[in-house]
Design a protein around this motif. Structure first.
Motif, mmCIF file in Angstrom:
data_model
loop_
_atom_site.group_PDB
_atom_site.id
_atom_site.type_symbol
_atom_site.label_atom_id
_atom_site.label_comp_id
_atom_site.label_asym_id
_atom_site.label_seq_id
_atom_site.Cartn_x
_atom_site.Cartn_y
_atom_site.Cartn_z
ATOM 1 N N GLY A 213 -17.792 -4.030 -12.020
ATOM 2 C CA GLY A 213 -16.851 -3.817 -10.923
ATOM 3 C C GLY A 213 -15.727 -4.821 -10.873
ATOM 4 N N GLU A 214 -15.908 -5.950 -11.589
ATOM 5 C CA GLU A 214 -14.904 -7.008 -11.519
ATOM 6 C C GLU A 214 -13.539 -6.506 -11.972
ATOM 7 O OE1 GLU A 214 -14.272 -11.637 -12.977
ATOM 8 O OE2 GLU A 214 -16.051 -10.510 -13.563
ATOM 9 N N SER A 215 -13.523 -5.714 -13.063
ATOM 10 C CA SER A 215 -12.246 -5.233 -13.598
ATOM 11 C C SER A 215 -11.623 -4.171 -12.702
ATOM 12 C CB SER A 215 -12.450 -4.672 -15.001
ATOM 13 O OG SER A 215 -13.350 -3.572 -14.969
ATOM 14 N N LEU A 216 -12.425 -3.577 -11.811
ATOM 15 C CA LEU A 216 -11.922 -2.526 -10.935
ATOM 16 C C LEU A 216 -11.424 -3.052 -9.593
ATOM 17 C CD1 LEU A 216 -14.738 0.127 -11.545
ATOM 18 C CD2 LEU A 216 -12.489 -0.009 -12.657
ATOM 19 N N GLY A 217 -11.637 -4.321 -9.335
ATOM 20 C CA GLY A 217 -11.229 -4.891 -8.054
ATOM 21 C C GLY A 217 -9.725 -5.023 -7.933
ATOM 22 N N SER A 218 -9.274 -5.241 -6.711
ATOM 23 C CA SER A 218 -7.851 -5.432 -6.455
ATOM 24 C C SER A 218 -7.424 -6.831 -6.884
ATOM 25 C CB SER A 218 -7.554 -5.250 -4.963
ATOM 26 O OG SER A 218 -7.906 -3.962 -4.525
ATOM 27 N N ASP A 219 -6.136 -6.972 -7.160
ATOM 28 C CA ASP A 219 -5.582 -8.279 -7.495
ATOM 29 C C ASP A 219 -5.644 -9.186 -6.269
ATOM 30 O OD1 ASP A 219 -3.044 -10.214 -7.668
ATOM 31 O OD2 ASP A 219 -3.608 -9.629 -9.702
ATOM 32 N N PRO A 220 -5.933 -10.480 -6.441
ATOM 33 C CA PRO A 220 -5.985 -11.382 -5.287
ATOM 34 C C PRO A 220 -4.709 -11.394 -4.452
ATOM 35 C CG PRO A 220 -6.925 -12.459 -7.206
ATOM 36 C CD PRO A 220 -6.342 -11.163 -7.684
ATOM 37 N N ASP A 221 -3.565 -11.095 -5.072
ATOM 38 C CA ASP A 221 -2.315 -11.123 -4.314
ATOM 39 C C ASP A 221 -2.261 -10.032 -3.245
ATOM 40 O OD1 ASP A 221 0.260 -12.559 -4.076
ATOM 41 O OD2 ASP A 221 1.117 -10.578 -4.503
ATOM 42 N N VAL A 222 -3.082 -8.989 -3.402
ATOM 43 C CA VAL A 222 -3.161 -7.957 -2.357
ATOM 44 C C VAL A 222 -3.646 -8.595 -1.054
ATOM 45 C CG1 VAL A 222 -4.426 -5.886 -1.638
ATOM 46 C CG2 VAL A 222 -3.513 -6.049 -3.960
ATOM 47 N N VAL A 223 -4.629 -9.474 -1.167
ATOM 48 C CA VAL A 223 -5.142 -10.174 0.016
ATOM 49 C C VAL A 223 -4.133 -11.207 0.491
ATOM 50 C CG1 VAL A 223 -7.079 -11.461 0.990
ATOM 51 C CG2 VAL A 223 -7.479 -9.825 -0.860
ATOM 52 N N ALA A 224 -3.505 -11.908 -0.461
ATOM 53 C CA ALA A 224 -2.517 -12.930 -0.095
ATOM 54 C C ALA A 224 -1.366 -12.327 0.704
ATOM 55 C CB ALA A 224 -1.981 -13.617 -1.350
ATOM 56 N N ARG A 225 -0.925 -11.131 0.329
ATOM 57 C CA ARG A 225 0.160 -10.467 1.084
ATOM 58 C C ARG A 225 -0.283 -10.168 2.510
ATOM 59 N NH1 ARG A 225 0.896 -7.301 -3.669
ATOM 60 N NH2 ARG A 225 0.014 -5.476 -2.639
ATOM 61 N N THR A 226 -1.534 -9.756 2.657
ATOM 62 C CA THR A 226 -2.048 -9.468 4.000
ATOM 63 C C THR A 226 -2.124 -10.740 4.830
ATOM 64 O OG1 THR A 226 -3.315 -7.567 3.192
ATOM 65 C CG2 THR A 226 -4.025 -8.552 5.273
ATOM 66 N N ILE A 227 -2.576 -11.827 4.211
ATOM 67 C CA ILE A 227 -2.644 -13.107 4.924
ATOM 68 C C ILE A 227 -1.239 -13.537 5.353
ATOM 69 C CG2 ILE A 227 -3.203 -15.567 4.694
ATOM 70 C CD1 ILE A 227 -5.471 -14.669 2.756
ATOM 71 N N GLU A 228 -0.270 -13.365 4.466
ATOM 72 C CA GLU A 228 1.112 -13.715 4.826
ATOM 73 C C GLU A 228 1.581 -12.909 6.039
ATOM 74 O OE1 GLU A 228 5.246 -14.494 2.450
ATOM 75 O OE2 GLU A 228 4.243 -12.572 2.078
ATOM 76 N N ARG A 229 1.253 -11.616 6.051
ATOM 77 C CA ARG A 229 1.622 -10.791 7.214
ATOM 78 C C ARG A 229 0.934 -11.301 8.472
ATOM 79 N NH1 ARG A 229 0.807 -6.395 3.731
ATOM 80 N NH2 ARG A 229 -1.107 -5.778 4.794
ATOM 81 N N ALA A 230 -0.334 -11.678 8.328
ATOM 82 C CA ALA A 230 -1.099 -12.130 9.489
ATOM 83 C C ALA A 230 -0.536 -13.417 10.080
ATOM 84 C CB ALA A 230 -2.569 -12.331 9.104
#
Length: 270
Positions: A213-230
């Motif tokens: 599943g590791e290769s199927l996960g989202s890029d960490p920057d997807v979470v970073a963008r959400t944190i920036e919005r938050a």
């Protein structure tokens, strides 16, 4: 005056991506981690290295004191540091269970305690606690990890209500499957703790599924963008589920009966 942010667990993955993104956005960012040598890579991106061991109270105090001495304020705390220790509840030694709580819960809570007085005095601030979709439902072999993330969810709710009158927001971000070192660590610990004995067959299957599943996960920057919005939103949401599988899995855990949800998860382990 640029806002000042501390990002824990900044040596890799979500933390590193968040530190870089906030620095590009004009924040003065202190990237904190125990592996200080790996923080050097962030300094070329304008992130200031901050040694931090969340299992050592003196280290936590020193880190916050340094930022206040340098900047005189703290506007954002992103509590990202943590790890996943897997294995059957029966098999995991209590010392490892305690360490999981020490890093994922008590270290997070302690650094939050230390920034709260400054944020209250400023009349503003934002604390972002990174939990997981695994803070909303639990799976086999992740009992101690899920327990820490459930704890942070509840802790965050209390913190949000306590700090709101002072202009301080508390936000929870719940990542799904993300391509980070977390997956490999969790997969190996499942085998280390339960690779022999009554739970071996399912523990090994879980470990293999993590690897695939590791290769199927989202890029960490997807979470970073959400944190920036938050941290930049005028009025942030209290929770953000983000990354592969997070929203549908959390939704399914809410609407399905426990045993039906158990059955779905159990099929993956044979």
């Amino acid at each position: 005056m640029s806002k000042v942010a501390i990002v824990t667990g900044a040596s890799s993955g979500i933390g590193a991506a968040t530190a870089r993104r906030l620095a590009r956005g004009g924040f003065t960012v202190y990237g904190a981690a125990r592996r200080a040598d790996r923080l050097a890579e962030l300094e070329s991106d304008g992130v200031r290295a901050l040694p931090l061991d969340l299992t050592d109270d003196a280290s936590i105090v020193a880190a916050v004191d340094r930022v206040l001495a340098d900047e005189g304020r703290i506007d954002v705390l992103v509590n990202n540091a943590g790890y996943g220790s897997y294995g059957a509840v029966e098999d995991v030694p209590m010392d490892e269970a305690r360490r999981q709580f020490e890093v994922n819960v008590f270290g997070l809570a302690r650094i939050a305690q230390l920034v709260m007085p400054t944020m209250r005095a400023q009349g503003s601030g934002r604390i972002v606690n990174i939990t997981s979709m695994g803070g909303r439902f639990a799976t086999a072999f992740g009992g101690w990890y899920h327990a820490t993330k459930f704890a942070v969810e509840g802790l965050s709710d209390s913190m949000r209500q306590e700090l709101a009158p002072f202009g301080v927001d508390v936000v929870v971000v719940e990542p799904g499957a993300i391509r980070t070192e977390w997956t490999g660590i969790a997969a190996q610990s499942a085998v280390d703790q339960s690779g022999e004995g009554a739970y071996a067959k399912r523990a090994k299957r879980l470990s293999r599924s993590f690897g695939g599943g590791e290769s199927l996960g989202s890029d960490p920057d997807v979470v970073a963008r959400t944190i920036e919005r938050a941290v930049t939103a005028k009025k942030p949401r209290t929770r953000y589920a983000v990354g592969r599988g997070a929203k549908p899995a959390i939704a399914a855990s809410k609407v399905l009966p426990d045993r039906a949800f158990d059955a779905i998860l159990g099929r993956a382990l044979g």
